[in-house]
Every structure is written in structure tokens, then in C-alpha cells.
Design a protein around this motif. Structure first.
Motif, PDB file in Angstrom:
ATOM      1  N   GLY A   1      68.902 -38.395  -8.130  1.00  0.00           N
ATOM      2  CA  GLY A   1      70.219 -37.804  -7.925  1.00  0.00           C
ATOM      3  C   GLY A   1      70.252 -37.102  -6.590  1.00  0.00           C
ATOM      4  N   THR A   2      71.469 -36.855  -6.111  1.00  0.00           N
ATOM      5  CA  THR A   2      71.597 -36.169  -4.841  1.00  0.00           C
ATOM      6  C   THR A   2      72.826 -35.277  -4.885  1.00  0.00           C
ATOM      7  OG1 THR A   2      71.535 -36.513  -2.450  1.00  0.00           O
ATOM      8  CG2 THR A   2      72.981 -37.963  -3.686  1.00  0.00           C
ATOM      9  N   THR A   3      72.916 -34.323  -3.967  1.00  0.00           N
ATOM     10  CA  THR A   3      74.084 -33.448  -3.922  1.00  0.00           C
ATOM     11  C   THR A   3      74.432 -33.065  -2.491  1.00  0.00           C
ATOM     12  OG1 THR A   3      75.098 -31.502  -4.943  1.00  0.00           O
ATOM     13  CG2 THR A   3      72.858 -31.202  -4.129  1.00  0.00           C
ATOM     14  N   GLU A   4      75.674 -32.749  -2.288  1.00  0.00           N
ATOM     15  CA  GLU A   4      76.168 -32.170  -1.041  1.00  0.00           C
ATOM     16  C   GLU A   4      77.114 -31.053  -1.440  1.00  0.00           C
ATOM     17  OE1 GLU A   4      75.243 -32.814   1.993  1.00  0.00           O
ATOM     18  OE2 GLU A   4      74.029 -34.591   1.530  1.00  0.00           O
ATOM     19  N   LEU A   5      76.949 -29.879  -0.864  1.00  0.00           N
ATOM     20  CA  LEU A   5      77.801 -28.751  -1.235  1.00  0.00           C
ATOM     21  C   LEU A   5      79.018 -28.680  -0.317  1.00  0.00           C
ATOM     22  CD1 LEU A   5      75.186 -25.936  -1.911  1.00  0.00           C
ATOM     23  CD2 LEU A   5      75.964 -27.792  -3.381  1.00  0.00           C
ATOM     24  N   GLU A   6      80.198 -28.767  -0.925  1.00  0.00           N
ATOM     25  CA  GLU A   6      81.441 -28.653  -0.154  1.00  0.00           C
ATOM     26  C   GLU A   6      82.505 -28.025  -1.056  1.00  0.00           C
ATOM     27  OE1 GLU A   6      81.524 -32.739   2.543  1.00  0.00           O
ATOM     28  OE2 GLU A   6      81.801 -32.890   0.391  1.00  0.00           O
ATOM     29  N   PRO A   7      83.276 -27.061  -0.519  1.00  0.00           N
ATOM     30  CA  PRO A   7      84.429 -26.604  -1.287  1.00  0.00           C
ATOM     31  C   PRO A   7      85.368 -27.785  -1.530  1.00  0.00           C
ATOM     32  CG  PRO A   7      84.160 -25.348   0.762  1.00  0.00           C
ATOM     33  CD  PRO A   7      83.186 -26.475   0.812  1.00  0.00           C
TER      34      PRO A   7
ATOM     35  N   ASP B   1      81.736 -40.654  -2.033  1.00  0.00           N
ATOM     36  CA  ASP B   1      81.261 -42.019  -2.308  1.00  0.00           C
ATOM     37  C   ASP B   1      79.735 -42.069  -2.427  1.00  0.00           C
ATOM     38  OD1 ASP B   1      83.832 -42.903  -2.314  1.00  0.00           O
ATOM     39  OD2 ASP B   1      83.739 -43.922  -0.375  1.00  0.00           O
ATOM     40  N   LEU B   2      79.046 -41.286  -1.574  1.00  0.00           N
ATOM     41  CA  LEU B   2      77.571 -41.283  -1.622  1.00  0.00           C
ATOM     42  C   LEU B   2      77.086 -40.752  -2.975  1.00  0.00           C
ATOM     43  CD1 LEU B   2      74.748 -41.507  -0.282  1.00  0.00           C
ATOM     44  CD2 LEU B   2      75.036 -39.121   0.425  1.00  0.00           C
ATOM     45  N   LEU B   3      77.660 -39.634  -3.419  1.00  0.00           N
ATOM     46  CA  LEU B   3      77.204 -39.051  -4.683  1.00  0.00           C
ATOM     47  C   LEU B   3      77.520 -39.974  -5.859  1.00  0.00           C
ATOM     48  CD1 LEU B   3      76.599 -36.616  -2.927  1.00  0.00           C
ATOM     49  CD2 LEU B   3      77.572 -35.154  -4.697  1.00  0.00           C
ATOM     50  N   TYR B   4      78.695 -40.594  -5.797  1.00  0.00           N
ATOM     51  CA  TYR B   4      79.043 -41.543  -6.855  1.00  0.00           C
ATOM     52  C   TYR B   4      78.060 -42.728  -6.852  1.00  0.00           C
ATOM     53  CZ  TYR B   4      81.809 -44.364  -9.995  1.00  0.00           C
ATOM     54  OH  TYR B   4      82.209 -45.117 -11.075  1.00  0.00           O
ATOM     55  N   ALA B   5      77.729 -43.208  -5.666  1.00  0.00           N
ATOM     56  CA  ALA B   5      76.825 -44.366  -5.571  1.00  0.00           C
ATOM     57  C   ALA B   5      75.448 -44.049  -6.141  1.00  0.00           C
ATOM     58  CB  ALA B   5      76.708 -44.806  -4.112  1.00  0.00           C
TER      59      ALA B   5
ATOM     60  N   ASN C   1      74.447 -41.163  -7.993  1.00  0.00           N
ATOM     61  CA  ASN C   1      74.365 -40.453  -9.275  1.00  0.00           C
ATOM     62  C   ASN C   1      74.999 -41.214 -10.439  1.00  0.00           C
ATOM     63  OD1 ASN C   1      73.318 -38.468  -7.661  1.00  0.00           O
ATOM     64  ND2 ASN C   1      75.024 -37.040  -7.861  1.00  0.00           N
ATOM     65  N   THR C   2      75.913 -42.129 -10.134  1.00  0.00           N
ATOM     66  CA  THR C   2      76.662 -42.800 -11.208  1.00  0.00           C
ATOM     67  C   THR C   2      76.459 -44.326 -11.169  1.00  0.00           C
ATOM     68  OG1 THR C   2      78.346 -41.107 -10.773  1.00  0.00           O
ATOM     69  CG2 THR C   2      78.900 -42.810 -12.378  1.00  0.00           C
ATOM     70  N   ARG C   3      76.696 -44.906  -9.985  1.00  0.00           N
ATOM     71  CA  ARG C   3      76.632 -46.378  -9.906  1.00  0.00           C
ATOM     72  C   ARG C   3      75.211 -46.904 -10.025  1.00  0.00           C
ATOM     73  NH1 ARG C   3      78.710 -48.800  -4.405  1.00  0.00           N
ATOM     74  NH2 ARG C   3      76.577 -48.254  -3.809  1.00  0.00           N
TER      75      ARG C   3
ATOM     76  N   ALA D   1      81.861 -34.399 -10.562  1.00  0.00           N
ATOM     77  CA  ALA D   1      82.563 -35.644 -10.887  1.00  0.00           C
ATOM     78  C   ALA D   1      81.571 -36.781 -11.124  1.00  0.00           C
ATOM     79  CB  ALA D   1      83.524 -36.006  -9.758  1.00  0.00           C
ATOM     80  N   SER D   2      80.539 -36.854 -10.279  1.00  0.00           N
ATOM     81  CA  SER D   2      79.576 -37.960 -10.419  1.00  0.00           C
ATOM     82  C   SER D   2      78.790 -37.843 -11.721  1.00  0.00           C
ATOM     83  CB  SER D   2      78.626 -38.004  -9.223  1.00  0.00           C
ATOM     84  OG  SER D   2      77.724 -36.912  -9.227  1.00  0.00           O
ATOM     85  N   LYS D   3      78.460 -36.606 -12.128  1.00  0.00           N
ATOM     86  CA  LYS D   3      77.685 -36.434 -13.368  1.00  0.00           C
ATOM     87  C   LYS D   3      78.568 -36.613 -14.601  1.00  0.00           C
ATOM     88  CE  LYS D   3      73.539 -35.633 -11.681  1.00  0.00           C
ATOM     89  NZ  LYS D   3      72.410 -36.544 -11.920  1.00  0.00           N
ATOM     90  N   SER D   4      79.845 -36.204 -14.507  1.00  0.00           N
ATOM     91  CA  SER D   4      80.760 -36.460 -15.623  1.00  0.00           C
ATOM     92  C   SER D   4      80.949 -37.972 -15.792  1.00  0.00           C
ATOM     93  CB  SER D   4      82.123 -35.808 -15.370  1.00  0.00           C
ATOM     94  OG  SER D   4      81.976 -34.415 -15.268  1.00  0.00           O
ATOM     95  N   GLY D   5      81.013 -38.681 -14.679  1.00  0.00           N
ATOM     96  CA  GLY D   5      81.106 -40.139 -14.737  1.00  0.00           C
ATOM     97  C   GLY D   5      79.885 -40.751 -15.397  1.00  0.00           C
ATOM     98  N   LEU D   6      78.725 -40.196 -15.068  1.00  0.00           N
ATOM     99  CA  LEU D   6      77.485 -40.690 -15.681  1.00  0.00           C
ATOM    100  C   LEU D   6      77.519 -40.481 -17.193  1.00  0.00           C
ATOM    101  CD1 LEU D   6      74.577 -41.793 -15.337  1.00  0.00           C
ATOM    102  CD2 LEU D   6      73.821 -39.431 -14.983  1.00  0.00           C
TER     103      LEU D   6
END
Ligand code: NDP
Length: 241
Positions: free
Chosen positions: A82-88, A98-102, A104-106, A148-153
Motif C-alpha cells: 500500500g502507499t499514501t500521499e497526504l493532501e488536504p 489515481d496512484l493510490l487507487y492503482a 491500494n485497490t486495483r 477512498a482507496s481503502k474503502s474501495g478495497l
């Protein structure tokens, strides 16, 4: 829990929770097939536990599928990378989303597809653990894309659990709280933010990677034969506090 002779695919086995899981599985007899990115991590893990190393960038769908096929056959699968980027929220970039979705989820979907196709084709049983996060249950500021990516997972875990269990493959999710790994350094090194989180964990500490690995091994094992589709917090009570 004895995994003697079992082959287990572990994504993200180079560092943190994935590495702790790989080492624990190997100590309990498993042959680990490690899918991760950094060559140095694969090399040191191979030295430590004698795993099968498969380098891959899980953000690349085609490379992920090729790596998953190379990892077969396997008895069990742990989707841990898994990976993360912190952004408000107002600043979330499409690139990071897109990176986190790719990753963490895809990627868990692709690896699980190939693993499960192989098991089902052979009429063999199995189990998958997807490593999610408490971030799938609560909204954590600056973690919009990650949440969002983890909820998708989790959605994927539930559908897989319904479709694959009748074919002999159980699928569960684990949801760690802050766990002391390189990712936690990136996400929680601000002392005020960390103190706020810690204050909401009734057991009074962050998790160690082994705390999470123990639960992953349980969910893979036959001892968990009736556990399917669970989203299991490993959070010291954070989500009920
Ligand atoms: P780390 O950052 O410590 O380790 C992540 C591992 O995944 C590394 O080996 C990393 O390899 C690999 N990885 C990341 N991106 C890719 C990629 N694109 N391709 C291939 N491999 C990749 O993370 P943790 O151990 O902390 O996290 C493990 C899982 O637990 C993740 O899914 C995370 O979201 C989840 N989690 C973690 C929590 C925490 O507080 N630590 C809390 C809740 C959930 P490399 O370094 O080479 O990129």
C-alpha cells in the motif's frame, strides 16, 4: 498455526507489515513468494527467509498481472502493499488519487483474480487477506485519496467473499490502526497529529507490525474456516472509542 509446505504470496513484503507477515509465515513453515518493488528489500528478505523474489511496480496493471501469474501456484494470498500521499481534500491531485487507487485497490484485485482463477481451476481451496486500514471506516484529514482507496478495497473484499467462498476461497480484510512502519513515519511523524490519534486508542499504544501479522496468519489459517467477508479492526479499540 502451522503453514508447513504452504506457498503464500505476500505483496509489499519488502517493508513494514508485509515484511513482518512474510517472516512470520516463513518461521511457521511457509514458502513465501514476495511481490514488492525495491530490489534491495527483496535481496535482504531472500537472505533472511529464502523467499521467491518477484520485483514489480504494482502501480502498473500489466506488470502486476504478469507478476501475479509468475507467483503461481500458491495456497494463500496476502494483499499487503500500500502507499499514501497526504493532501488536504481541496488539494488532492488526480495523479495521486489515481496512484493510490492503482496500488491500494486495483493491484489487489488483479493479483487476487489470478490467484483465485488458478485455485478454482484446480478445484483447490484457499484464503485471501486484504490489508485495508481504519481509514476505510473513518475520515482522516489529509487522507482523502487513501481513505477512498481503502474503502474501495473493502467493497472488493465483500464481493470477493460472496463470490469466491462457494468455490472454496475465503476472503477477509484487516484494518490496522497506526502501525510502526516506514509508512507511519511518513503519515504520522507530526507529534500533535500522532498524539491526537494515540489518545483515541484505548490500549494506549500504536501497533507493531507483528500485531497485524498475527491476525493475518489467523485469517489465512484453517482455524478461521468459518470467517469470511470480515473487516477486522486491529486497532486497540480505536474504532469503538
Ligand atoms: P510500508 O510503506 O512500510 O511498506 C509498504 C510495502 O509495500 C513496501 O515494501 C513497498 O515497497 C510496497 N509497495 C508500495 N508501493 C508499491 C508499488 N507501487 N509496487 C510494489 N510494491 C509497493 O507500509 P506498511 O507496512 O505500513 O503498510 C502495509 C499495508 O498496511 C498497506 O496496505 C497500508 O496501507 C496498510 N496500513 C498501514 C498502516 C500504518 O500505520 N503503517 C495503518 C493502516 C493500514 P517500496 O518501499 O519498495 O515501495
Amino acid at each position: 498455526m502451522d503453514f508447513t509446505g504452504k506457498h503464500v504470496i505476500v505483496t509489499g513484503a519488502g517493508k513494514g507489515i508485509g515484511r513482518a507477515t512474510a517472516v512470520m509465515l516463513a518461521r511457521r513453515g511457509a514458502k513465501v513468494v514476495a511481490l514488492t518493488r525495491s530490489a534491495a528489500d527483496l535481496e535482504s528478505l531472500e537472505k533472511e527467509i529464502g523467499c521467491v523474489p518477484i520485483p514489480v511496480d504494482l502501480a502498473d496493471a500489466a506488470a502486476t498481472r504478469a507478476a501475479a501469474l509468475k507467483a503461481l501456484p500458491a495456497d494463500y494470498l496476502v494483499n499487503c502493499a500500500g502507499t499514501t500521499e497526504l493532501e488536504p481534500f481541496l488539494d488532492v491531485s488526480v495523479e495521486n488519487f489515481d496512484l493510490l487507487y492503482a496500488v491500494n485497490t486495483r493491484a489487489p484485485m488483479i493479483v487476487a483474480q489470478e490467484y483465485a482463477r488458478d485455485r478454482v481451476g484446480k478445484g483447490a481451496k484457499g484464503a485471501i487477506v486484504n490489508v485495508s486500514s481504519v481509514a476505510a471506516f473513518v475520515g482522516i484529514p489529509d487522507h482523502a485519496a487513501y481513505c477512498a482507496s481503502k474503502s474501495g478495497l473493502d467493497g472488493l473484499t465483500r464481493v470477493m467473499a460472496r463470490e469466491l467462498a462457494p468455490k472454496g476461497i475465503r476472503v477477509n480484510g484487516v484494518h490496522p490502526t497506526v502501525t510502526l512502519t516506514p509508512m507511519a513515519v511518513k503519515a504520522w511523524s507530526d507529534p500533535d497529529k500522532a498524539a491526537g490519534m494515540l489518545g483515541r486508542i484505548p490500549v494506549g499504544r500504536f501497533a507493531d507490525p507483528d500485531d497485524i501479522a498475527e491476525v493475518i496468519l489467523f485469517l489465512l489459517s484453517d482455524e478461521a474456516a468459518m470467517v469470511n467477508g470480515l473487516s477486522m479492526p486491529v486497532d486497540g479499540g480505536y474504532t469503538i472509542a
